[in-house]
Design a protein around this motif. Structure first.
Motif, mmCIF file in Angstrom:
data_model
loop_
_atom_site.group_PDB
_atom_site.id
_atom_site.type_symbol
_atom_site.label_atom_id
_atom_site.label_comp_id
_atom_site.label_asym_id
_atom_site.label_seq_id
_atom_site.Cartn_x
_atom_site.Cartn_y
_atom_site.Cartn_z
ATOM 1 N N ILE A 33 0.872 -1.180 0.000
ATOM 2 C CA ILE A 33 0.000 0.000 0.000
ATOM 3 C C ILE A 33 0.903 1.223 0.000
ATOM 4 C CG2 ILE A 33 -1.831 1.230 1.249
ATOM 5 C CD1 ILE A 33 -2.903 -1.464 0.643
ATOM 6 N N VAL A 34 0.777 2.044 -1.025
ATOM 7 C CA VAL A 34 1.617 3.243 -1.105
ATOM 8 C C VAL A 34 0.725 4.456 -0.852
ATOM 9 C CG1 VAL A 34 3.195 4.566 -2.543
ATOM 10 C CG2 VAL A 34 3.135 2.071 -2.725
ATOM 11 N N GLY A 35 0.847 5.026 0.336
ATOM 12 C CA GLY A 35 -0.022 6.127 0.744
ATOM 13 C C GLY A 35 -1.043 5.606 1.731
ATOM 14 N N ALA A 36 -0.940 6.058 2.968
ATOM 15 C CA ALA A 36 -1.890 5.570 3.986
ATOM 16 C C ALA A 36 -2.612 6.746 4.637
ATOM 17 C CB ALA A 36 -1.167 4.715 5.024
ATOM 18 N N GLY A 37 -3.091 7.654 3.778
ATOM 19 C CA GLY A 37 -3.879 8.794 4.273
ATOM 20 C C GLY A 37 -5.326 8.367 4.436
ATOM 21 N N VAL A 38 -6.244 9.240 4.010
ATOM 22 C CA VAL A 38 -7.673 8.966 4.218
ATOM 23 C C VAL A 38 -8.077 7.668 3.517
ATOM 24 C CG1 VAL A 38 -9.992 9.863 3.777
ATOM 25 C CG2 VAL A 38 -8.183 11.400 4.484
ATOM 26 N N VAL A 39 -7.752 7.558 2.218
ATOM 27 C CA VAL A 39 -8.192 6.368 1.471
ATOM 28 C C VAL A 39 -7.345 5.152 1.853
ATOM 29 C CG1 VAL A 39 -8.521 5.380 -0.826
ATOM 30 C CG2 VAL A 39 -9.080 7.778 -0.424
ATOM 31 N N GLY A 40 -6.005 5.342 1.904
ATOM 32 C CA GLY A 40 -5.123 4.226 2.258
ATOM 33 C C GLY A 40 -5.469 3.665 3.625
ATOM 34 N N GLY A 41 -5.737 4.569 4.576
ATOM 35 C CA GLY A 41 -6.119 4.137 5.925
ATOM 36 C C GLY A 41 -7.419 3.329 5.855
ATOM 37 N N GLY A 42 -8.358 3.793 5.018
ATOM 38 C CA GLY A 42 -9.634 3.096 4.857
ATOM 39 C C GLY A 42 -9.424 1.703 4.270
ATOM 40 N N VAL A 43 -8.499 1.583 3.317
ATOM 41 C CA VAL A 43 -8.223 0.274 2.688
ATOM 42 C C VAL A 43 -7.638 -0.676 3.739
ATOM 43 C CG1 VAL A 43 -6.734 -0.897 1.009
ATOM 44 C CG2 VAL A 43 -7.944 1.194 0.363
ATOM 45 N N LEU A 44 -6.699 -0.173 4.532
ATOM 46 C CA LEU A 44 -6.075 -1.029 5.555
ATOM 47 C C LEU A 44 -7.114 -1.512 6.563
ATOM 48 C CD1 LEU A 44 -2.764 0.969 6.018
ATOM 49 C CD2 LEU A 44 -2.967 -1.376 5.196
ATOM 50 N N ARG A 45 -7.992 -0.589 6.956
ATOM 51 C CA ARG A 45 -9.038 -0.968 7.928
ATOM 52 C C ARG A 45 -9.945 -2.049 7.346
ATOM 53 N NH1 ARG A 45 -8.960 4.259 9.244
ATOM 54 N NH2 ARG A 45 -10.565 4.854 7.758
ATOM 55 N N LEU A 46 -10.330 -1.869 6.092
ATOM 56 C CA LEU A 46 -11.264 -2.822 5.473
ATOM 57 C C LEU A 46 -10.603 -4.183 5.274
ATOM 58 C CD1 LEU A 46 -14.154 -2.715 4.465
ATOM 59 C CD2 LEU A 46 -13.317 -2.001 2.228
ATOM 60 N N LEU A 47 -9.336 -4.178 4.852
ATOM 61 C CA LEU A 47 -8.631 -5.451 4.650
ATOM 62 C C LEU A 47 -8.507 -6.214 5.971
ATOM 63 C CD1 LEU A 47 -5.747 -4.502 2.152
ATOM 64 C CD2 LEU A 47 -7.796 -5.857 1.675
ATOM 65 N N ARG A 48 -8.347 -5.444 7.058
ATOM 66 C CA ARG A 48 -8.195 -6.086 8.371
ATOM 67 C C ARG A 48 -9.549 -6.558 8.895
ATOM 68 N NH1 ARG A 48 -7.275 -3.895 13.657
ATOM 69 N NH2 ARG A 48 -7.629 -1.853 12.775
ATOM 70 N N ARG A 49 -10.535 -5.653 8.838
ATOM 71 C CA ARG A 49 -11.843 -5.955 9.431
ATOM 72 C C ARG A 49 -12.552 -7.093 8.688
ATOM 73 N NH1 ARG A 49 -16.019 -2.111 8.288
ATOM 74 N NH2 ARG A 49 -14.549 -0.452 8.688
ATOM 75 N N ASN A 50 -12.430 -7.108 7.353
ATOM 76 C CA ASN A 50 -13.175 -8.101 6.564
ATOM 77 C C ASN A 50 -12.270 -9.196 6.012
ATOM 78 O OD1 ASN A 50 -15.375 -6.605 7.119
ATOM 79 N ND2 ASN A 50 -15.717 -5.835 5.056
ATOM 80 N N ALA A 51 -11.132 -9.441 6.699
ATOM 81 C CA ALA A 51 -10.142 -10.394 6.175
ATOM 82 C C ALA A 51 -10.763 -11.765 5.893
ATOM 83 C CB ALA A 51 -8.969 -10.521 7.133
ATOM 84 N N ALA A 52 -11.592 -12.254 6.821
ATOM 85 C CA ALA A 52 -12.144 -13.607 6.654
ATOM 86 C C ALA A 52 -13.088 -13.659 5.461
ATOM 87 C CB ALA A 52 -12.853 -14.026 7.936
ATOM 88 N N ALA A 53 -13.953 -12.637 5.343
ATOM 89 C CA ALA A 53 -14.917 -12.613 4.226
ATOM 90 C C ALA A 53 -14.180 -12.479 2.890
ATOM 91 C CB ALA A 53 -15.889 -11.459 4.419
#
Ligand code: HSE
Length: 452
Positions: A33-53
């Motif tokens: 992930i290159v850039g962890a601002g508003v969108v990058g942070g959102g991507v990281l959260r989603l990948l973590r929260r919905n990892a199983a799905a």
């Protein structure tokens, strides 16, 4: 018999366990992930929260291999612990990580972001990005034939699935026109001007306060952001490769509250519309404020929402509506693209060898709204309508608002024309402006007809 059935059942269980094992042990897809601002942070959260799905959906896990940010110390404090350990200050390092199969570029801008995407493609790594400016202005997609794929759903209208619908749902149809509201900031500003009766500058201040406008608000209000997105739509729908500059966008910066009122009196609302339309064998591209009849569906699109209408020969009109910006919607679109790569879905196709010819802006035909202020005296209207006739522009309606009083009364005159070429109407507007009794500029906007 029972023995045979038992043996069959046993064999079935073995196969099922084997398949399940195979399914779950398919190697994980690693992303940088290159850039962890508003969108990058959102991507990281989603990948973590919905990892199983995500894993269940793709048949393999999606794991974060590396995260590149400009200020690592600050990011480490902000991110979850499992992610903060992966942070680096150098995007090259993240890109080269041995477990980074895909590079997710979320830095934004056209400098380092474009370098990063080019380097990823050169290294044979697919790219996912939300960066419409870099895709529209830099030479990233043109190599996209033999090079690894670039996925960019999030670049067009956030989570509104314009790319997917053009690429998949309507792939067998012939698209005739794509038009709609693809800049949420401008739509918010116009909604405020209509609903709350505020000036442009007050509406912009409210958009900034609510976090809608880009860091450089000029990208939104001068139409460049919408032009970038339209360039990508034109590529997908028509195989065109226009530079964003070729679109000659006009934004909402100069909109006067007076025109919002006049449009309302005539039963219209003003919307910033991006439009790509095949006409007479040429592709007409435009981004500009247009008047839409109040009862049309696009007219009801309120606040920062986006809506796109695709008109195609067989399917007719398909309307897509949703949030075009923000961490949640944009991150959702980015994650869906990552999942497409994990599942081996085909990328957007490269454009055909022969792109369509672009229509010159001045040739674009539509009905027009003209508004001007003139001295309220005998013969002024005759002079104006005479110039319209001289320029071969037919009048559909004329409205004159109550004249102002005082020593030199003026009147606001609104003219709706029948269909005419933009260049022809612009020339006439310039002629009208030169009349001695006309005060100030002549405002000109297309009137959108057709569509639901
Ligand atoms: N600033 C854009 C908008 C979102 O207001 O729609 C990102 O393109």
């Amino acid at each position: 018999m029972a023995d045979k059935l038992h043996r069959r059942a046993f064999a079935f269980v073995i196969i099922a366990v084997f398949m399940r094992g195979k399914h779950n042990t398919a190697s994980a897809l690693g992303v940088a992930i290159v850039g962890a601002g508003v969108v990058g942070g959102g991507v990281l959260r989603l990948l973590r929260r919905n990892a199983a799905a995500i894993r269940a959906h793709c048949g393999r896990a999606v794991t974060v291999a590396a995260i590149a940010v400009r200020r690592p110390a600050a990011a480490k404090k902000r991110l979850a612990r499992e992610h903060s350990e992966l942070v680096t200050g150098d995007w090259r390092e993240a890109l080269a990580h041995p477990r980074a199969d895909v590079v997710v570029e979320l830095m934004g801008g056209t400098g380092a972001a474009a370098d990063c995407m080019r380097a990823a493609l050169k290294a044979g790594k697919p790219v996912v990005t939300a960066n419409k400016a870099a895709l529209a202005e830099c030479d990233i997609l043109s190599a996209n034939g033999k090079a690894p794929p670039v996925f960019y759903e999030a670049a067009v209208a956030g989570c509104v699935p314009v790319v997917k619908v053009l690429r998949e749902s309507l792939a067998g149809d012939t698209v005739a026109e794509v038009f709609g509201i693809i800049n949420g900031t401008c739509n918010y500003i116009l909604s405020q001007m209509h609903r709350e009766r505020v000036s442009f500058s007050e509406a912009l201040a409210r958009a900034q306060k609510n976090g809608y406008a880009e860091a450089d608000a000029g990208l939104d209000i001068d139409g460049a952001d919408a032009a970038h997105k339209l360039a990508l739509i034109a590529r997908l729908a028509f195989g065109a490769q226009p530079s964003a500059k070729a679109i000659a966008a006009k934004g909402v910066r100069d909109l006067d509250a007076m025109d919002i009122r006049c449009a309302e009196q005539l039963g219209f609302v003003v919307k910033l519309l991006a439009r790509a339309q095949m006409r007479g064998g040429e592709l007409a591209l435009s981004v500009r404020p247009e008047l839409i009849a109040r009862e049309k569906m696009l007219a009801a699109v309120d606040g920062a929402m986006n809506a796109v209408i695709i008109r195609s020969e067989n399917a007719g009109e398909t309307m897509l509506y949703g949030a075009g910006a923000g961490a949640g919607p944009t991150a959702t679109a980015v994650v869906a693209d990552i999942m497409d790569i994990a599942r081996g879905c085909p990328p957007p196709p490269p454009p055909p060898a022969k792109p369509p010819k672009l229509q010159k802006q001045e040739k674009a035909r539509s009905e027009h709204y003209l508004r001007l202020r003139a001295r309220d005296k005998t013969g002024v209207l005759a002079a104006i309508t005479g110039l319209l006739a001289k320029n071969k522009i037919s009048i559909e309606a004329i409205h004159q608002n109550e004249p102002g009083d005082g020593a030199r009364p003026t009147a606001d005159i609104v003219i709706l024309t029948h269909e005419a070429a933009r260049g022809q109407v612009a020339k006439c507007a310039a002629d009208i402006k030169k009349l001695p009794d006309v005060c100030g500029d002549v405002v000109m906007m297309p009137v959108a007809r057709g569509g639901k």
